[in-house]
Design a protein around this motif. Structure first.
Motif, PDB file in Angstrom:
ATOM      1  N   ARG A  56     -15.711   7.662   4.249  1.00  8.17           N
ATOM      2  CA  ARG A  56     -17.007   7.847   3.575  1.00  8.17           C
ATOM      3  C   ARG A  56     -17.811   6.549   3.565  1.00  8.17           C
ATOM      4  NH1 ARG A  56     -21.249   8.419   2.362  1.00  8.17           N
ATOM      5  NH2 ARG A  56     -22.289   9.887   0.946  1.00  8.17           N
ATOM      6  N   GLN A  57     -17.144   5.413   3.416  1.00  5.55           N
ATOM      7  CA  GLN A  57     -17.856   4.133   3.478  1.00  5.55           C
ATOM      8  C   GLN A  57     -18.410   3.884   4.879  1.00  5.55           C
ATOM      9  OE1 GLN A  57     -15.727   0.778   1.184  1.00  5.55           O
ATOM     10  NE2 GLN A  57     -14.178   2.393   1.350  1.00  5.55           N
ATOM     11  N   LEU A  58     -17.621   4.238   5.898  1.00  4.02           N
ATOM     12  CA  LEU A  58     -18.096   4.097   7.271  1.00  4.02           C
ATOM     13  C   LEU A  58     -19.286   5.014   7.524  1.00  4.02           C
ATOM     14  CD1 LEU A  58     -14.633   4.003   9.087  1.00  4.02           C
ATOM     15  CD2 LEU A  58     -16.197   2.066   8.766  1.00  4.02           C
ATOM     16  N   GLU A  59     -19.226   6.226   7.001  1.00  2.00           N
ATOM     17  CA  GLU A  59     -20.337   7.164   7.152  1.00  2.00           C
ATOM     18  C   GLU A  59     -21.604   6.621   6.498  1.00  2.00           C
ATOM     19  OE1 GLU A  59     -21.620  11.461   5.271  1.00  2.00           O
ATOM     20  OE2 GLU A  59     -19.489  11.113   5.667  1.00  2.00           O
ATOM     21  N   ALA A  60     -21.439   5.990   5.330  1.00  2.00           N
ATOM     22  CA  ALA A  60     -22.594   5.422   4.641  1.00  2.00           C
ATOM     23  C   ALA A  60     -23.183   4.252   5.411  1.00  2.00           C
ATOM     24  CB  ALA A  60     -22.188   4.969   3.236  1.00  2.00           C
ATOM     25  N   GLY A  61     -22.344   3.530   6.129  1.00  2.00           N
ATOM     26  CA  GLY A  61     -22.811   2.368   6.877  1.00  2.00           C
ATOM     27  C   GLY A  61     -22.653   1.055   6.148  1.00  2.00           C
ATOM     28  N   LEU A  62     -21.699   0.990   5.213  1.00  2.00           N
ATOM     29  CA  LEU A  62     -21.455  -0.278   4.521  1.00  2.00           C
ATOM     30  C   LEU A  62     -20.985  -1.337   5.513  1.00  2.00           C
ATOM     31  CD1 LEU A  62     -19.623   0.788   1.239  1.00  2.00           C
ATOM     32  CD2 LEU A  62     -21.983   0.049   1.487  1.00  2.00           C
ATOM     33  N   ASP A  63     -21.403  -2.579   5.264  1.00  2.00           N
ATOM     34  CA  ASP A  63     -20.980  -3.679   6.136  1.00  2.00           C
ATOM     35  C   ASP A  63     -19.553  -4.124   5.845  1.00  2.00           C
ATOM     36  OD1 ASP A  63     -23.612  -4.164   7.481  1.00  2.00           O
ATOM     37  OD2 ASP A  63     -24.213  -4.541   5.400  1.00  2.00           O
ATOM     38  N   ARG A  64     -19.139  -4.009   4.592  1.00  2.00           N
ATOM     39  CA  ARG A  64     -17.775  -4.352   4.201  1.00  2.00           C
ATOM     40  C   ARG A  64     -17.127  -3.106   3.611  1.00  2.00           C
ATOM     41  NH1 ARG A  64     -19.021  -7.841   6.960  1.00  2.00           N
ATOM     42  NH2 ARG A  64     -19.048 -10.106   6.581  1.00  2.00           N
ATOM     43  N   VAL A  65     -15.979  -2.758   4.144  1.00  2.00           N
ATOM     44  CA  VAL A  65     -15.279  -1.530   3.762  1.00  2.00           C
ATOM     45  C   VAL A  65     -13.982  -1.911   3.059  1.00  2.00           C
ATOM     46  CG1 VAL A  65     -14.150   0.556   4.645  1.00  2.00           C
ATOM     47  CG2 VAL A  65     -16.300  -0.245   5.671  1.00  2.00           C
ATOM     48  N   VAL A  66     -13.766  -1.350   1.865  1.00  2.00           N
ATOM     49  CA  VAL A  66     -12.580  -1.659   1.079  1.00  2.00           C
ATOM     50  C   VAL A  66     -11.573  -0.517   1.162  1.00  2.00           C
ATOM     51  CG1 VAL A  66     -13.863  -3.128  -0.500  1.00  2.00           C
ATOM     52  CG2 VAL A  66     -13.547  -0.719  -1.054  1.00  2.00           C
ATOM     53  N   GLU A  67     -10.356  -0.804   0.788  1.00  2.00           N
ATOM     54  CA  GLU A  67      -9.293   0.205   0.804  1.00  2.00           C
ATOM     55  C   GLU A  67      -9.496   1.246  -0.292  1.00  2.00           C
ATOM     56  OE1 GLU A  67      -5.807   1.808  -1.051  1.00  2.00           O
ATOM     57  OE2 GLU A  67      -6.612  -0.120  -1.723  1.00  2.00           O
ATOM     58  N   GLY A  68     -10.188   0.878  -1.340  1.00  2.00           N
ATOM     59  CA  GLY A  68     -10.533   1.812  -2.399  1.00  2.00           C
ATOM     60  C   GLY A  68      -9.734   1.658  -3.677  1.00  2.00           C
ATOM     61  N   GLN A  69      -8.528   1.056  -3.587  1.00  2.00           N
ATOM     62  CA  GLN A  69      -7.692   0.801  -4.760  1.00  2.00           C
ATOM     63  C   GLN A  69      -7.456   2.074  -5.581  1.00  2.00           C
ATOM     64  OE1 GLN A  69     -10.575  -1.352  -4.121  1.00  2.00           O
ATOM     65  NE2 GLN A  69      -9.065  -2.229  -2.726  1.00  2.00           N
ATOM     66  N   LEU A  70      -7.238   3.184  -4.894  1.00  2.00           N
ATOM     67  CA  LEU A  70      -7.067   4.464  -5.570  1.00  2.00           C
ATOM     68  C   LEU A  70      -5.759   4.540  -6.358  1.00  2.00           C
ATOM     69  CD1 LEU A  70      -8.333   6.789  -2.687  1.00  2.00           C
ATOM     70  CD2 LEU A  70      -9.640   5.877  -4.612  1.00  2.00           C
ATOM     71  N   ARG A  71      -4.763   3.738  -5.978  1.00  2.00           N
ATOM     72  CA  ARG A  71      -3.478   3.726  -6.683  1.00  2.00           C
ATOM     73  C   ARG A  71      -3.524   2.875  -7.949  1.00  2.00           C
ATOM     74  NH1 ARG A  71       0.028   0.826  -4.061  1.00  2.00           N
ATOM     75  NH2 ARG A  71       1.769   1.497  -5.341  1.00  2.00           N
ATOM     76  N   TRP A  72      -4.634   2.187  -8.180  1.00  2.00           N
ATOM     77  CA  TRP A  72      -4.692   1.230  -9.275  1.00  2.00           C
ATOM     78  C   TRP A  72      -4.983   1.942 -10.600  1.00  2.00           C
ATOM     79  CZ3 TRP A  72      -6.951  -4.196  -7.843  1.00  2.00           C
ATOM     80  CH2 TRP A  72      -6.369  -4.651  -6.646  1.00  2.00           C
ATOM     81  N   ASP A  73      -4.033   2.751 -11.067  1.00  2.00           N
ATOM     82  CA  ASP A  73      -4.215   3.458 -12.331  1.00  2.00           C
ATOM     83  C   ASP A  73      -4.453   2.491 -13.487  1.00  2.00           C
ATOM     84  OD1 ASP A  73      -3.785   5.822 -11.000  1.00  2.00           O
ATOM     85  OD2 ASP A  73      -1.691   6.010 -11.606  1.00  2.00           O
ATOM     86  N   ASP A  74      -3.919   1.285 -13.397  1.00  2.00           N
ATOM     87  CA  ASP A  74      -4.095   0.281 -14.446  1.00  2.00           C
ATOM     88  C   ASP A  74      -5.218  -0.695 -14.125  1.00  2.00           C
ATOM     89  OD1 ASP A  74      -1.809   1.050 -16.183  1.00  2.00           O
ATOM     90  OD2 ASP A  74      -0.658   0.575 -14.386  1.00  2.00           O
ATOM     91  N   MET A  75      -6.106  -0.277 -13.253  1.00  2.00           N
ATOM     92  CA  MET A  75      -7.275  -1.059 -12.866  1.00  2.00           C
ATOM     93  C   MET A  75      -6.864  -2.475 -12.422  1.00  2.00           C
ATOM     94  SD  MET A  75      -8.067   1.483 -15.081  1.00  2.00           S
ATOM     95  CE  MET A  75      -8.402   0.989 -16.769  1.00  2.00           C
ATOM     96  N   LEU A  76      -7.522  -3.492 -12.916  1.00  2.00           N
ATOM     97  CA  LEU A  76      -7.244  -4.848 -12.432  1.00  2.00           C
ATOM     98  C   LEU A  76      -5.838  -5.327 -12.779  1.00  2.00           C
ATOM     99  CD1 LEU A  76     -10.567  -6.823 -13.052  1.00  2.00           C
ATOM    100  CD2 LEU A  76      -9.788  -5.633 -10.994  1.00  2.00           C
TER     101      LEU A  76
END
Length: 327
Positions: A56-76
């Motif tokens: 979805r980030q690639l589709e949007a055309g972002l210059d920097r693409v992140v992994e998304g941190q979806l597993r980070w239930d405890d945030m930072l």
């Protein structure tokens, strides 16, 4: 000429299907999760969600693409929450909002773990890594091993540096440091925080952005942050544009800058024109500073938003960067 790069601080909301599927899987495997073990089914679900978020980030055309941190239930707090030398205990409020995380209590040596590197290794097309900054991570945690605030901050910095050193090749590392604003370090601690950030930055061969948000850093900690050997400092121009502008005008900033010009906690979607107006406003008000790069980003993590609103903000950021006229 200033290059405008569209990016985000990561920590995306889980796709709705993944919330339902993972909730069901985790409910059936509660004992394994308490022990820190994810089944193949859970890992596979996260893998599909990660691919979806990257695409979805690639589709949007972002210059920097992140992994998304979806597993980070405890945030930072995540890099500590999954560590063998850390016990997760009671539920704690995540900064001053309605989100909560499991308190990570450090009970042993913070040696190398590799969890975040493994996430990046599993993510094709990712060119930006995300980590909590060492000061924020130390403030989110409780120490029962080092028993000295200075030693603990140093240990967290060394731990994050070891994690970052194992990363695959990326173009940018965002270190998220909201605690520099919300729980600003005292005299002496501000200098140690800068040194800890240095330790992480020195571990990678890419651009390093220290992104701060939920207000503005007080003057003295900001001055010490300027001593850190990083490529850019990020400012939250949504929550407090005047004080952040003051810091830049009074003390200067790095040759590049990250501008939080999209609200990561509000469902109202900014237009590309509004985003560019905010970027131009900052540049017009610091005429003595000719930035090499402007990272146009959300001010905070995006997990607060519904998926459709987060995705709309990705589109707006990418469109703004594509149409912004270089200064």
């Amino acid at each position: 000429m200033t290059e405008v790069i569209a990016t985000t601080p990561g920590l995306f909301p889980l796709p709705d299907w993944a919330k339902d599927e993972l909730s069901d899987l985790k409910g059936h495997q509660k004992d394994d999760l308490i022990a820190g073990d994810e089944s193949g089914e859970i890992a596979a679900a996260y893998g599909r969600a990660r691919t979806e978020v990257v695409d979805r980030q690639l589709e949007a055309g972002l210059d920097r693409v992140v992994e998304g941190q979806l597993r980070w239930d405890d945030m930072l707090a995540h890099p500590l929450s999954v560590h063998d030398s850390v016990e997760t205990r009671g539920i704690v409020r995540y900064y001053d909002n309605n989100n909560f995380y499991r308190e990570p209590v450090v009970t042993g040596e913070l040696d190398f773990d590799g969890d975040v590197a493994a996430e990046l290794d599993a993510s094709a097309d990712v060119n930006q890594a995300v980590l909590p900054g060492p000061y924020s991570l130390s403030e989110l945690a409780t120490d029962e091993h080092y028993e000295d605030d200075a030693a603990f901050l140093d240990a967290v910095g060394e731990f994050l540096a070891g994690e970052a050193e194992a990363f695959p090749e990326v173009e940018t590392l965002f270190l998220l440091e909201p605690s520099l604003v919300t729980e600003a370090p005292d005299d002496g601690e501000d200098e140690r925080a800068s040194r800890a950030i240095d330790a992480v930055a020195d571990a990678v061969d890419c651009e390093v952005v220290v992104h701060t948000y939920w207000g503005a850093i007080p003057e003295k900690p900001y001055a010490h942050l300027m001593d850190a050997d990083v490529d850019a400092i990020g400012f939250d121009f949504v929550s407090d544009h005047e004080e952040n502008l003051y810091n830049v005008q009074e003390y200067g900033t790095k040759d590049s800058v990250a501008l939080g010009v999209v609200d990561g906690q509000n469902t109202l979607v900014e237009t590309p024109e509004e985003i560019n107006e905010r970027i131009d406003w900052v540049q017009d008000n610091v005429p003595a500073q000719d930035f090499d790069t402007v990272y146009a980003t959300a001010n905070t993590e995006l997990f607060y938003l519904p998926v459709n609103k987060a995705e709309a903000k990705l589109d707006a950021l990418a469109d703004a960067a594509a149409t912004e006229v270089p200064q």
